[in-house]
Scaffold this motif. Structure first.
Motif, mmCIF file in Angstrom:
data_model
loop_
_atom_site.group_PDB
_atom_site.id
_atom_site.type_symbol
_atom_site.label_atom_id
_atom_site.label_comp_id
_atom_site.label_asym_id
_atom_site.label_seq_id
_atom_site.Cartn_x
_atom_site.Cartn_y
_atom_site.Cartn_z
ATOM 1 N N SER A 3 28.904 44.968 21.432
ATOM 2 C CA SER A 3 30.039 44.241 20.872
ATOM 3 C C SER A 3 30.007 44.315 19.345
ATOM 4 C CB SER A 3 30.016 42.778 21.329
ATOM 5 O OG SER A 3 28.865 42.122 20.847
ATOM 6 N N HIS A 4 31.176 44.242 18.756
ATOM 7 C CA HIS A 4 31.295 44.398 17.302
ATOM 8 C C HIS A 4 32.269 43.362 16.756
ATOM 9 C CE1 HIS A 4 31.399 46.285 13.397
ATOM 10 N NE2 HIS A 4 32.671 46.629 13.520
ATOM 11 N N GLU B 138 24.269 40.847 12.622
ATOM 12 C CA GLU B 138 25.579 41.471 12.409
ATOM 13 C C GLU B 138 26.116 41.212 11.001
ATOM 14 O OE1 GLU B 138 28.139 41.703 16.201
ATOM 15 O OE2 GLU B 138 27.214 39.728 16.264
ATOM 16 N N VAL C 118 26.866 48.800 9.256
ATOM 17 C CA VAL C 118 27.186 47.798 10.273
ATOM 18 C C VAL C 118 28.695 47.610 10.352
ATOM 19 C CG1 VAL C 118 26.936 45.383 10.965
ATOM 20 C CG2 VAL C 118 24.989 46.599 10.013
ATOM 21 N N ALA D 53 30.144 50.061 12.460
ATOM 22 C CA ALA D 53 29.593 50.020 13.827
ATOM 23 C C ALA D 53 28.835 51.294 14.152
ATOM 24 C CB ALA D 53 30.706 49.795 14.854
ATOM 25 N N MET E 240 33.378 49.718 22.823
ATOM 26 C CA MET E 240 32.693 50.322 21.693
ATOM 27 C C MET E 240 31.937 51.587 22.080
ATOM 28 S SD MET E 240 33.610 48.422 19.264
ATOM 29 C CE MET E 240 32.568 49.134 17.985
#
Length: 222
Positions: free
Chosen positions: A98-99, A197, A179, A182, A93
């Protein structure tokens, strides 16, 4: 030079203020198209003389709203089919965080189409000449140019298109959209404390976006 002055190597910094001699770079947004042209793009994609993997890659990027490199390097091991989530590790990313991308019926369908092609390999979208590696992040850009959108749209611009359409609907909180893309929280203090998230909340956003894309695709055949 500042270090040299501070340590007595030179008496003064002759480069002080040198940045004034250069023009400030003008930030340009990634080329993208208006929302009204999405049906045109989907029709061009369906008719384009491009490889099957490339077509699926572009649709995957469009539906998931990720960056071109993130889409190109997607791995089967990152897919949680049970939870219907794609988990991108921090090292892949841009923001080194982390996504998680909630998967819709449309994105799961793309995976089903790719299984016979690469289900036995590491990467979902393998390179044509070296299947053990992932496709080049510029593959989508090259295909979009051949589709007739040179100078009008780049692969990264698909994210801008999604952002514009989702914000224009005014159905979703702008934070959810950020969000989903990202994007980094600009407020550093807020970013430090707000690590949520909103995966389940974003399922609605992603489902709406996938449905919107599919409607644009259907519109081209009417």
């Amino acid at each position: 030079m500042v270090y040299a002055v501070n340590t007595g190597v030179v008496e003064h910094n002759s480069l002080a203020g040198i940045k004034a001699a250069f023009q400030t770079p003008i930030k340009k947004s990634m080329a993208t198209i208006g929302s009204e042209r999405l049906p045109e793009f989907m029709e061009a994609l369906s008719r384009a003389s491009i490889k099957f993997t490339t077509r699926c890659l572009i649709e995957w990027q469009l539906h998931t709203m990720v960056r071109p490199s993130e889409a190109a390097m997607a791995e089967w091991s990152e897919i949680d089919f049970e939870s219907k989530v794609w988990i991108l590790p921090a090292e892949k990313m841009k923001m080194s965080k982390s996504h998680k991308v909630p998967l819709t019926p449309s994105t799961l369908r793309i995976l089903e189409l790719m299984k016979p092609v690469s289900g036995h390999r590491q990467y979902i979208f393998p390179a044509d000449r070296e299947p053990r590696s992932h496709t080049n992040p510029q593959t989508a850009n090259a295909a979009i140019k051949r589709m007739g959108f040179k100078g009008e749209l780049v692969a990264h611009g698909l994210r801008s298109l999604a952002s514009t359409i989702l914000n224009e609907t005014k159905q979703f909180d702008s934070e959810l959209i950020e969000v989903a893309l990202a994007h980094q929280e600009k407020n550093e203090i807020r970013a430090a404390y707000n690590r949520a998230e909103y995966v389940e909340n974003r399922r609605e956003v992603m489902s709406w976006w996938s449905d919107y894309i599919n409607k644009a695709k259907v519109a081209t055949s009417v």
